[in-house]
Design a protein around this motif. Structure first.
Motif, short mmCIF file in Angstrom:
data_model
loop_
_atom_site.label_atom_id
_atom_site.label_comp_id
_atom_site.label_asym_id
_atom_site.label_seq_id
_atom_site.Cartn_x
_atom_site.Cartn_y
_atom_site.Cartn_z
N ILE A 94 45.96 1.14 -2.35
CA ILE A 94 45.24 0.95 -1.00
C ILE A 94 44.16 -0.31 -1.09
N LEU A 95 43.61 -0.17 -2.33
CA LEU A 95 42.68 -1.27 -2.46
C LEU A 95 42.96 -2.74 -2.21
N ALA A 96 44.28 -2.71 -2.70
CA ALA A 96 45.18 -4.29 -2.70
C ALA A 96 45.33 -4.41 -1.30
N ALA A 97 45.90 -3.27 -0.44
CA ALA A 97 46.15 -3.67 0.68
C ALA A 97 45.25 -3.64 1.87
N ARG A 98 43.83 -2.99 1.47
CA ARG A 98 42.69 -3.31 2.30
C ARG A 98 41.55 -3.72 1.83
N PRO A 99 41.49 -5.00 1.49
CA PRO A 99 40.32 -5.69 0.40
C PRO A 99 39.04 -5.30 1.20
N PHE A 100 38.89 -4.89 2.26
CA PHE A 100 37.27 -4.68 2.84
C PHE A 100 36.97 -3.12 2.47
N LEU A 101 37.81 -2.60 1.63
CA LEU A 101 37.35 -1.19 1.66
C LEU A 101 36.93 -1.25 -0.30
N ASP A 102 36.30 -0.31 -0.38
CA ASP A 102 35.97 -0.12 -1.97
C ASP A 102 36.55 1.40 -2.36
N ARG A 103 36.51 1.67 -3.69
CA ARG A 103 36.94 2.77 -4.25
C ARG A 103 36.28 3.92 -3.50
N ALA A 104 34.87 3.81 -3.61
CA ALA A 104 34.33 4.99 -3.31
C ALA A 104 34.49 5.42 -1.83
N THR A 105 34.34 4.42 -0.96
CA THR A 105 34.74 4.30 0.69
C THR A 105 35.98 5.06 0.67
N VAL A 106 36.94 4.45 0.15
CA VAL A 106 38.42 5.05 0.54
C VAL A 106 38.56 6.57 0.01
N LEU A 107 38.20 6.94 -1.04
CA LEU A 107 38.07 8.26 -1.45
C LEU A 107 37.44 9.34 -0.42
N ARG A 108 36.20 8.79 -0.15
CA ARG A 108 35.54 9.77 0.66
C ARG A 108 36.08 9.78 2.19
#
Length: 288
Positions: free
Chosen positions: A226-240
Motif C-alpha cells: 500500500i505504501l508503494a501504491a499510495r506514496p502520500f501515505l505513511d505507515r502509521a496513517t494507513v494502519l490507523r
C-alpha cells in the motif's frame, strides 16, 4: 478484459479502504475461476446492475434500488462507527452556513451522495442545490462553497487542505444524529450467479473469510504494497485508517443500514426500504 466462460466476475473498488481486502484475496485466489474488475463505486454499480459483473463490494444504495436482482453476502461490509477520513465534506464556510448554497458532489459515489443529502436536508433542515463532477479539492472550492470527496481524494485532500477550510466527517455526523454505524458498501451478488457460478463463488467466499482474518493483523508485505501504491501515505496513517473502517457487518450496522434506507426513501432517493436477503455461501459446493 475478456472474461473466461464460467468465471466469477468480481468488482474491485480501487481505493485504499479496500486495497487490503483485495491484496489478500489476490494472494489466495491465484487459480482461474475468479476475475477482478477494478473501478470507482459508481462504475461498479452500473456494471453490477447491467450484468457486467456478478459480485461486487457495491454501494449500499445500489442494493436498495435493485434489491430484486440481488442477494447479499453475510458478515462483511465497508462501514464506519465514527470518522473514517475518506468520506468528507470540505467547505469554505461552517456547515451551519450552507443553507441555500450549492454543493459540488463527487461523481464516484452514490451512497455517499445520498448520505450528504440526508444530512443537509433531514438533519440540518437545509435546501441546497447540487452539481456533480469529477474534481479535486481546490478547483471545486473555487466554484462552490463546499465539495464532497470520497476515497483517496478525500484522504489526500485532508492532508493538504488550505487553512480555513472546514472538514466534516459524514459518518461522524450520521453517528451523532442516529446513534448507529453507517454502511457504505455491501457484498452484493447478482441472483443468477448464486447457482450459475456456485463453485467459484464458494471458492471466493472461503478466501474472503480468510482475507478478513488477515486484515486484523496486516503483515509487512501488505503494508509495503500500500505504501508503494499510495506514496502520500505513511505507515502509521494507513494502519490507523484501516482500523477506523468497519469491515464486520454487525447487527448494529444492519440497524444503521435500515435507517439509511428509510431516510433515503423519505428523501425520494430510493424505493421503499427492501428486505435484506442474504445468501448462504457456506452451503455452496458442499460447504467450505
Amino acid at each position: 478484459m475478456e472474461s473466461q466462460a464460467g468465471a466469477l466476475r468480481v468488482g474491485e473498488i480501487s481505493y485504499t479502504n479496500c486495497f487490503n481486502i483485495f491484496h489478500c484475496l489476490r494472494r489466495g485466489l491465484p487459480a482461474p475461476g475468479v476475475e477482478f474488475h477494478a473501478a470507482a463505486p459508481a462504475v461498479l454499480n452500473h456494471l453490477l446492475s447491467h450484468g457486467g459483473i456478478d459480485l461486487s463490494i457495491s454501494s449500499s444504495v445500489e442494493y436498495a434500488r435493485h434489491a430484486d436482482d440481488y442477494f447479499l453476502l453475510p458478515r462483511y461490509c465497508i462501514g464506519a462507527t465514527g470518522p473514517i477520513w475518506s468520506i468528507r465534506l470540505f467547505s469554505r464556510v461552517p456547515i451551519d452556513e450552507l443553507d441555500g448554497r450549492e454543493v459540488v458532489l463527487t461523481g464516484e459515489s452514490e451512497t455517499t451522495v445520498v448520505l450528504l443529502k440526508i444530512i443537509l436536508s433531514k438533519f440540518y433542515g437545509f435546501r441546497n442545490t447540487f452539481r456533480t463532477e469529477l474534481t479535486d479539492l481546490e478547483p471545486a472550492l473555487e466554484r462552490a462553497p463546499a465539495v464532497l470527496l470520497i476515497g483517496d481524494k478525500a484522504l489526500a485532500a485532508g492532508m493538504r487542505a488550505p487553512a480555513g477550510v472546514h472538514i466534516y466527517e459524514l459518518s461522524e455526523i450520521w453517528l451523532a444524529h442516529t446513534g448507529l454505524p453507517f454502511v457504505f458498501a455491501l457484498w452484493t451478488l447478482r441472483r443468477e450467479a448464486l447457482s450459475a457460478k456456485a463453485a467459484p463463488l464458494a471458492m471466493f467466499w472461503r478466501e474472503l473469510r480468510r482475507s478478513h482474518e488477515e486484515l486484523k493483523h496486516p503483515d509487512e508485505a501488505l503494508v509495503a504494497a500500500i505504501l508503494a501504491a499510495r506514496p502520500f501515505l505513511d505507515r502509521a496513517t494507513v494502519l490507523r485508517y484501516w482500523q477506523l473502517i468497519s469491515y464486520e457487518l454487525t447487527e448494529a450496522h444492519l440497524q444503521g443500514l435500515r435507517e439509511f434506507y428509510r431516510l433515503a426513501h423519505a428523501l425520494g432517493e430510493a424505493p421503499e426500504p427492501p428486505e435484506l436477503r442474504f445468501c448462504e455461501p457456506d452451503r455452496l459446493a458442499g460447504g467450505l
